[in-house]
Structures are given as structure tokens and as C-alpha cells.
Design a protein around this motif. Sequence first.
Motif, PDB file in Angstrom:
ATOM      1  N   ILE A   7       0.752  -1.455   0.254  1.00  0.00           N
ATOM      2  CA  ILE A   7       0.304   0.196  -0.142  1.00  0.00           C
ATOM      3  C   ILE A   7       1.171   1.273  -0.366  1.00  0.00           C
ATOM      4  N   LYS A   8       0.552   2.253  -1.045  1.00  0.00           N
ATOM      5  CA  LYS A   8       1.581   3.260  -0.439  1.00  0.00           C
ATOM      6  C   LYS A   8       0.379   4.021  -1.301  1.00  0.00           C
ATOM      7  N   SER A  22       8.949  -1.487 -11.887  1.00  0.00           N
ATOM      8  CA  SER A  22      10.093  -2.317 -11.625  1.00  0.00           C
ATOM      9  C   SER A  22       9.526  -3.890 -10.978  1.00  0.00           C
ATOM     10  N   THR A  23       9.474  -3.192  -9.690  1.00  0.00           N
ATOM     11  CA  THR A  23       9.054  -3.628  -8.822  1.00  0.00           C
ATOM     12  C   THR A  23       7.365  -4.703  -8.738  1.00  0.00           C
ATOM     13  N   LEU A  31      -0.162  -3.364  -6.279  1.00  0.00           N
ATOM     14  CA  LEU A  31      -0.201  -2.176  -5.426  1.00  0.00           C
ATOM     15  C   LEU A  31      -1.370  -1.175  -5.040  1.00  0.00           C
ATOM     16  N   ILE A  32      -1.804  -1.337  -4.286  1.00  0.00           N
ATOM     17  CA  ILE A  32      -2.536  -0.385  -3.854  1.00  0.00           C
ATOM     18  C   ILE A  32      -1.983   0.597  -3.828  1.00  0.00           C
ATOM     19  N   GLN A  44      -1.467  -3.431 -11.066  1.00  0.00           N
ATOM     20  CA  GLN A  44      -0.485  -4.672 -11.649  1.00  0.00           C
ATOM     21  C   GLN A  44      -0.019  -4.949 -12.761  1.00  0.00           C
ATOM     22  N   ASP A  45       1.171  -6.054 -13.114  1.00  0.00           N
ATOM     23  CA  ASP A  45       1.806  -5.630 -14.406  1.00  0.00           C
ATOM     24  C   ASP A  45       1.149  -6.253 -14.912  1.00  0.00           C
ATOM     25  N   VAL A  46       1.489  -6.369 -16.380  1.00  0.00           N
ATOM     26  CA  VAL A  46       1.187  -6.979 -17.607  1.00  0.00           C
ATOM     27  C   VAL A  46       0.344  -8.303 -17.700  1.00  0.00           C
TER      28      VAL A  46
END
Length: 91
Positions: A7-8, A22-23, A31-32, A44-46
Motif C-alpha cells: 500500500i503506497k 520494475s517492482t 500495489l494499492i 499490477q504488472d501486465v
Amino acid sequence: MNFSSQIKPVSYLKANAAEVLSTLAEKREPLIITQNGEAKAVLQDVVSYKDTQETLALLKILALGNQELDAGKFVPASDVFQRARNRSMED
């Protein structure tokens, strides 16, 4: 799954966009993003997104199949196999 480390605030995303991307690709964890302390988006990543979409499509197909079964819209397997045998004999 514990999302507390994922969470960021939106300000973190703005300041660290390249690192965040990258992460996401490396960890394949969502990532929220929060704004004013409230969750507003999930990144989210692809690859994970594609996997999620494929899973949802399969679940939708299953749900539609269950609806058709409940409505009595089906043909017994024995009938389907018999039709297939009859067609192959016609060819």
C-alpha cells in the motif's frame, strides 16, 4: 495474502514511478494506491493482468454453462456422441 506492504500513497507513485513499475514486474504482486488515506486504485504488472483476465473469462464461461444447465438447456453426452458417429458415417 497480506497487502499491508503493498500500500503506497499516490505521492510515492509519482516520485518513484520507474521503480514501482520494475517492482511490479519483478514481484508480480499488486500495489494499492491511496489518496488522502483511502484506497483508490490497484496497479499490477501486465502479465498478472492478462492472467487475471483469462481466469475471469473462464469463470464467466463456467457461470454461463451452469445457467444453461439450470435452465435445462443441454443435450445428454450420449446424444452428442451418437450424432457425431452418424455424421462420420455419412462422410
